[in-house]
Design an enzyme around this catalytic site. Structure first.
Site, PDB file in Angstrom:
ATOM      1  CE1 TYR A  49     -32.879 -53.628 -85.853  1.00  6.13           C
ATOM      2  CE2 TYR A  49     -30.726 -53.426 -87.204  1.00  6.13           C
ATOM      3  CZ  TYR A  49     -31.834 -52.782 -86.537  1.00  6.13           C
ATOM      4  OH  TYR A  49     -31.968 -51.642 -86.626  1.00  6.13           O
ATOM      5  NE  ARG A  75     -29.539 -54.486 -92.130  1.00  9.25           N
ATOM      6  CZ  ARG A  75     -29.453 -53.034 -91.484  1.00  9.25           C
ATOM      7  NH1 ARG A  75     -30.195 -52.965 -90.373  1.00  9.25           N
ATOM      8  NH2 ARG A  75     -28.188 -52.334 -91.858  1.00  9.25           N
ATOM      9  CD  GLN A  95     -22.533 -42.450 -92.175  1.00  9.96           C
ATOM     10  OE1 GLN A  95     -23.737 -42.126 -91.934  1.00  9.96           O
ATOM     11  NE2 GLN A  95     -22.119 -42.397 -93.037  1.00  9.96           N
ATOM     12  CB  VAL A 132     -24.269 -52.428 -88.486  1.00 11.89           C
ATOM     13  CG1 VAL A 132     -24.846 -51.104 -87.942  1.00 11.89           C
ATOM     14  CG2 VAL A 132     -25.357 -52.937 -89.511  1.00 11.89           C
ATOM     15  CG  HIS A 135     -24.615 -45.740 -87.362  1.00 12.34           C
ATOM     16  ND1 HIS A 135     -25.075 -45.021 -88.739  1.00 12.34           N
ATOM     17  CD2 HIS A 135     -24.444 -44.184 -86.569  1.00 12.34           C
ATOM     18  CE1 HIS A 135     -24.779 -43.745 -88.474  1.00 12.34           C
ATOM     19  NE2 HIS A 135     -24.589 -43.407 -87.493  1.00 12.34           N
ATOM     20  N   GLY A 180     -19.520 -43.704-100.376  1.00 11.77           N
ATOM     21  CA  GLY A 180     -20.931 -44.321-100.292  1.00 11.77           C
ATOM     22  C   GLY A 180     -21.890 -43.999 -99.257  1.00 11.77           C
ATOM     23  CB  THR A 181     -22.421 -41.941 -96.700  1.00 10.68           C
ATOM     24  OG1 THR A 181     -23.298 -41.161 -95.662  1.00 10.68           O
ATOM     25  CG2 THR A 181     -21.328 -40.730 -96.565  1.00 10.68           C
TER      26      THR A 181
END
Ligand code: APR
Length: 229
Positions: free
Chosen positions: A53, A56, A86, A88, A104, A170-171
Site C-alpha cells: 500500500y 500505491r 470502488q 481507493v 473499498h 471502468g469495472t
C-alpha cells in the site's frame, strides 16, 4: 434536479497511470491477494502488506485526474451527481467531484487496529510498523480487504435505488457486493456501461453499452446527457 449515480472502478483511473487489477499486467498478476490484501496477510506479514500500500500511495502523489474524472464534474451543473467508487484513490475528489462515496476504503487514510473508528489522513506516502493511533494501537491502511465487510454498501444501495440515471465506468463487475449495485437501480431507469470490455449484465434492462475507454467515452456521454436534459 435529476439524481445521476455513477459507479466507478479501476478502469476510471487507468488513463491516469494507475494499474487496474484484472487486466493483463494488472496488480493481481504481480501480487497475490492472500499476501497483500487480506486480514490473514496482515496478521502473518504486516510489512509486506504495508509495502504494497505504501508503493500505491507513493504513486498516487505522482498521478492526476484524467479527462474522464474531469468531465464527470461538469455534470454537476445540471444533475445531482453521486459517485460511488470502488477505487481507493482520490482522483474524483481532486478533479472536483462533490459527492464521492468510497466502498473499498481510501489509500490516503489509515485507521487504528484497536479502535477502527479512529481514522487519520496521511500527509505523506509512508506508513510504518510502530506508527500508532492516539491510544497506542498500530495503524493499518483504511482499505476493505478481501473477506472483510463493506460498511458503506447499505448507503450505496439506497443511493442506487434513487437514481434517475445510472452510469457504470471502468469495472469488470467481478467483485461483490459492489457489482450487485446495478440491480438496486429501477428497471426503467436509463443505464450506461462505459468500458472497453463492457457486457450486457444479465437481468438488467435499459443498459446501453459503450465499449470505450473512460477518457473518450465519459466526455462523449456527458455531452449527450447535458444536451438532452
Ligand atoms: N477506461 C475504462 N475502462 C477501462 C480502461 C479505461 N481506460 N482500462 C481498463 N478498463 C476496464 C477493464 O476492461 C476492466 O473491465 O476496467 C476494468 C478493470 O477491472 P478490474 O481490474 O477487475 O477492477 P475493478 O472492477 O475496479 O475491481 C473491483 O476488486 O481487486 C478488487 O478492491 C479491488 O475495487 C477493486 C475491486
Amino acid at each position: 434536479m435529476k439524481k445521476l449515480v455513477v459507479l466507478t472502478g479501476a478502469g476510471m483511473s487507468a488513463e491516469s497511470g494507475i494499474s487496474t487489477f484484472r487486466d493483463s499486467n494488472g496488480l493481481w498478476e504481480k501480487y497475490r491477494i492472500e499476501e497483500v490484501a487480506s486480514p490473514i496477510a496482515w496478521e502473518n506479514d504486516p510489512e509486506t502488506v504495508m509495502r504494497f500500500y505504501n508503493l500505491r500511495r507513493k504513486q498516487l502523489f505522482e498521478v492526476h485526474p484524467n479527462e474522464g474524472h474531469k468531465s464527470l464534474v461538469s455534470l454537476e451543473d445540471k444533475f445531482d451527481v453521486q459517485i460511488i467508487t470502488q477505487n481507493v484513490d482520490d482522483l474524483h475528489e481532486r478533479a472536483g467531484s462533490s459527492n464521492v462515496l468510497h466502498l473499498h476504503g481510501e489509500l490516503k487514510k489509515v485507521r487504528s487496529t484497536g479502535y477502527p473508528e479512529l481514522i487519520y489522513t496521511l500527509d505523506n506516502w509512508e506508513l510504518k510498523i510502530g506508527d500508532t493511533c492516539e491510544k497506542g494501537h498500530q495503524l493499518r491502511p483504511h482499505i476493505v480487504w478481501f473477506g472483510e465487510g463493506v460498511p458503506m454498501m447499505g448507503k450505496a444501495a439506497e443511493i442506487a435505488e434513487q437514481a434517475d440515471i445510472f452510469v457504470v465506468i471502468g469495472t469488470s463487475m467481478a467483485v461483490y457486493p459492489a457489482a450487485g449495485l446495478i440491480s438496486y437501480v429501477k428497471q426503467d431507469v436509463p443505464k450506461y456501461y462505459i468500458d472497453p470490455k463492457a457486457f450486457h449484465v444479465s437481468g438488467i434492462s435499459n443498459l446501453k453499452i459503450i465499449s470505450e475507454k473512460a477518457g473518450n467515452g465519459v466526455p462523449r456521454l456527458v455531452n449527450e446527457l447535458l444536451k438532452n436534459d
